[in-house]
Design a protein around this motif. Sequence first.
Motif, short mmCIF file in Angstrom:
data_model
loop_
_atom_site.label_atom_id
_atom_site.label_comp_id
_atom_site.label_asym_id
_atom_site.label_seq_id
_atom_site.Cartn_x
_atom_site.Cartn_y
_atom_site.Cartn_z
N LYS A 98 0.82 -1.21 -0.11
CA LYS A 98 0.07 -0.07 -0.15
C LYS A 98 0.75 1.21 0.10
O LYS A 98 0.60 2.11 -0.60
CB LYS A 98 -1.16 -0.06 1.24
CG LYS A 98 -1.93 1.13 1.16
CD LYS A 98 -2.86 1.02 2.50
CE LYS A 98 -4.21 0.23 2.02
NZ LYS A 98 -5.02 0.32 2.94
N VAL A 99 1.85 1.28 0.79
CA VAL A 99 2.93 2.40 0.81
C VAL A 99 3.54 2.54 -0.65
O VAL A 99 3.64 3.62 -0.94
CB VAL A 99 3.76 2.36 1.83
CG1 VAL A 99 5.09 3.39 2.10
CG2 VAL A 99 3.20 2.36 3.32
N GLN A 100 3.88 1.29 -0.99
CA GLN A 100 4.73 1.71 -2.56
C GLN A 100 3.70 2.27 -3.48
O GLN A 100 3.87 3.01 -4.39
CB GLN A 100 5.12 0.27 -2.89
CG GLN A 100 6.47 -0.30 -1.98
CD GLN A 100 6.74 -1.40 -2.47
OE1 GLN A 100 6.17 -2.43 -3.20
NE2 GLN A 100 7.97 -1.89 -2.10
N ASN A 101 2.30 1.69 -3.52
CA ASN A 101 1.49 2.30 -4.52
C ASN A 101 1.06 3.63 -4.16
O ASN A 101 0.95 4.39 -5.36
CB ASN A 101 0.03 1.51 -4.53
CG ASN A 101 0.00 -0.02 -4.97
OD1 ASN A 101 0.96 -0.17 -5.58
ND2 ASN A 101 -0.61 -0.89 -4.26
N ILE A 102 1.13 4.22 -2.97
CA ILE A 102 0.88 5.74 -2.99
C ILE A 102 2.03 6.28 -3.27
O ILE A 102 1.93 7.34 -3.90
CB ILE A 102 0.54 5.84 -1.17
CG1 ILE A 102 -0.65 5.33 -0.60
CG2 ILE A 102 0.69 7.32 -0.77
CD1 ILE A 102 -0.79 5.14 0.70
N ALA A 103 3.17 5.70 -3.05
CA ALA A 103 4.59 6.52 -3.48
C ALA A 103 4.66 6.64 -4.72
O ALA A 103 4.90 7.62 -5.50
CB ALA A 103 5.64 5.76 -3.01
N LYS A 104 4.05 5.50 -5.73
CA LYS A 104 4.07 5.55 -6.94
C LYS A 104 3.04 6.47 -7.58
O LYS A 104 3.57 7.31 -8.51
CB LYS A 104 3.68 4.16 -7.38
CG LYS A 104 4.83 3.33 -7.56
CD LYS A 104 4.52 1.92 -8.09
CE LYS A 104 5.46 0.88 -8.04
NZ LYS A 104 5.04 -0.38 -8.64
N ARG A 105 1.91 6.62 -6.79
CA ARG A 105 0.96 7.60 -7.46
C ARG A 105 1.41 9.15 -7.10
O ARG A 105 1.11 9.81 -7.77
CB ARG A 105 -0.36 7.58 -6.49
CG ARG A 105 -1.66 6.92 -7.10
CD ARG A 105 -2.80 7.03 -6.35
NE ARG A 105 -2.61 6.90 -4.99
CZ ARG A 105 -3.05 6.20 -4.12
NH1 ARG A 105 -4.12 5.51 -4.60
NH2 ARG A 105 -2.89 6.17 -3.01
#
Length: 144
Positions: A98-105
């Motif tokens: 989830k943290v990685q997806n937020i960082a990618k966004r």
Amino acid sequence: MVMIKEFREFIARGNVMDLAVGIIIGAAFTAIVTSLVNDLINPLIGLVIGGMDFSAMQIAIGEGDHQATFRYGAFLTAVINFLIIAWVVFLLIKGINKVQNIAKRDDPDEGKDVQEVTAPTQEELLVEIRDILKTDVETIRARP
């Protein structure tokens, strides 16, 4: 000597150190989960099934020197430990994703096609200069 050098290089790699840290933390986490199961969950299960000591559940087969004891209570404790550890690892990986997806966004450069700019070679520059000179000479000759 070559083997020792290779071993030293292997140990000095970053991923080996990360693995060592993971094993140490995992061992500490296992102690916490074992305490959780033995001191909190098993007494609750024992209360539900009639006050039996869950870890003392066993079956003895045979007699005398040839007796075999199957400690299925200890096995069930190990299964519960595994399920708790697996659940926590699942939650940990889910949180990391989830943290990685937020960082990618939030990354403005993510997903853009970045073309690598390369300088022309010396031959390409010389061909370009030759073509320009050729065009200029033809233009000058074509004038009245």
